[in-house]
Write a protein that holds these residues in place. Structure first.
Motif, PDB file in Angstrom:
ATOM      1  N   LEU A   1       0.711  -1.291   0.123  1.00  0.00           N
ATOM      2  CA  LEU A   1       0.092  -0.001  -0.030  1.00  0.00           C
ATOM      3  C   LEU A   1       0.773   1.157  -0.081  1.00  0.00           C
ATOM      4  CD1 LEU A   1      -2.849  -0.905   2.493  1.00  0.00           C
ATOM      5  CD2 LEU A   1      -3.042  -0.608   0.024  1.00  0.00           C
TER       6      LEU A   1
ATOM      7  N   PRO B   1       2.428   3.101  -4.215  1.00  0.00           N
ATOM      8  CA  PRO B   1       1.643   2.996  -5.339  1.00  0.00           C
ATOM      9  C   PRO B   1       2.309   3.300  -6.430  1.00  0.00           C
ATOM     10  CG  PRO B   1       1.670   5.208  -4.237  1.00  0.00           C
ATOM     11  CD  PRO B   1       2.386   4.313  -3.248  1.00  0.00           C
TER      12      PRO B   1
ATOM     13  N   ARG C   1      -4.619   1.387  -6.013  1.00  0.00           N
ATOM     14  CA  ARG C   1      -3.272   1.556  -5.623  1.00  0.00           C
ATOM     15  C   ARG C   1      -2.287   2.411  -6.680  1.00  0.00           C
ATOM     16  NH1 ARG C   1       1.765  -1.037  -5.096  1.00  0.00           N
ATOM     17  NH2 ARG C   1       1.501  -2.293  -6.810  1.00  0.00           N
TER      18      ARG C   1
END
Length: 254
Positions: free
Chosen positions: A28, A31, A77
């Motif tokens: 996470l 990105p 993402r």
């Protein structure tokens, strides 16, 4: 002995959970994008003003106050700044374009994130929303929860979730998918037509892939596009204009 074994199993399980949590956290925290083109598009100039706000990034023509706003929901993402070229193109077309930030870069965590951006511009009465990939699914879900708020919905390599049915709503919808897109579930994309209004325009874009609806570089599992990113972005801008009815009938698609 049993207690010792159970204790070891507990330690092993905790270790697996910790490693998994770390892996998800790193995933996470890294990105996709923005690439160099997107970073360049973030700079104001050439008649386009840019502002970074609490809810995202805004682009608008410096010489006028747009009467129509366009909200952009990023793909899953994907760094929201990756949509700066698209937002800039929309601003050049005369709109106030707003790229909305998402928690952990996942629109599924805040499907109604557009509310803050819209509430900040009470003078704008006409709105469109654009969503890419996961962002498109959440944009469709958001539209379903806000009947009458949006004049148009544009889905880029995206389709409504199975729980979202827009077939009876009065909203202009354009859904685009590239024939070079090997990330999108094309079967689900086609099946979702029944959940869109009958008047919707669902089209395949020759040469377009998944990643070039944004500007964040190559995406795992995607194919190389056969058209330049500028062309694919121009097609997305054109889709918004057509959905809003702002394109003359004799004007050709890029």
């Amino acid at each position: 002995m049993l207690r010792i074994r159970l204790g070891r199993l507990g330690i092993a399980f905790a270790a697996v959970v910790a490693v998994t949590a770390l892996a998800v956290g790193l995933w996470l925290a890294t990105p996709l994008g923005p690439d160099a083109r997107a970073v360049e598009a973030l700079a104001p100039g050439d008649g386009i003003s840019v502002a970074h706000t609490d809810w995202g990034w805004e682009f608008w023509p410096s010489s006028s106050e747009p009467a129509t706003g366009v909200v952009i929901y990023p793909g899953g993402r994907v760094d929201p700044r990756s949509y700066a070229p698209l937002a800039r193109g929309l601003a050049q077309a005369g709109y106030r374009a707003i790229i909305v930030k998402m928690p952990a870069n996942l629109a599924v965590l805040a499907p109604n994130a557009a509310d803050c951006a819209i509430e900040a511009h009470p003078k704008i009465q006409r709105w469109a929303i654009v969503g890419h990939s996961l962002g498109g699914a959440m944009a469709a879900a958001h539209v379903a929860q806000r009947p009458g708020r949006y004049a148009a919905l544009v889905l880029l390599a995206a389709y409504p979730p199975s729980s979202t049915d827009l077939s009876q709503t009065r909203i202009a919808v354009v859904a685009l998918a590239g024939n070079r897109d090997t990330v999108l579930d094309t079967g689900a994309f086609e099946a979702a037509r029944s959940r869109l209004p009958r008047s919707s325009l669902v089209a395949t874009v020759e040469g377009a892939n998944h990643a070039q609806w944004g500007s964040y570089g190559r995406q795992r599992g995607d194919s190389q596009a056969a058209i330049p990113p500028e062309v694919q972005e121009a097609i997305a801008v054109d889709a918004v204009r057509r959905a809003l009815g702002d394109v003359p009938r004799d004007e050709k698609t890029p």
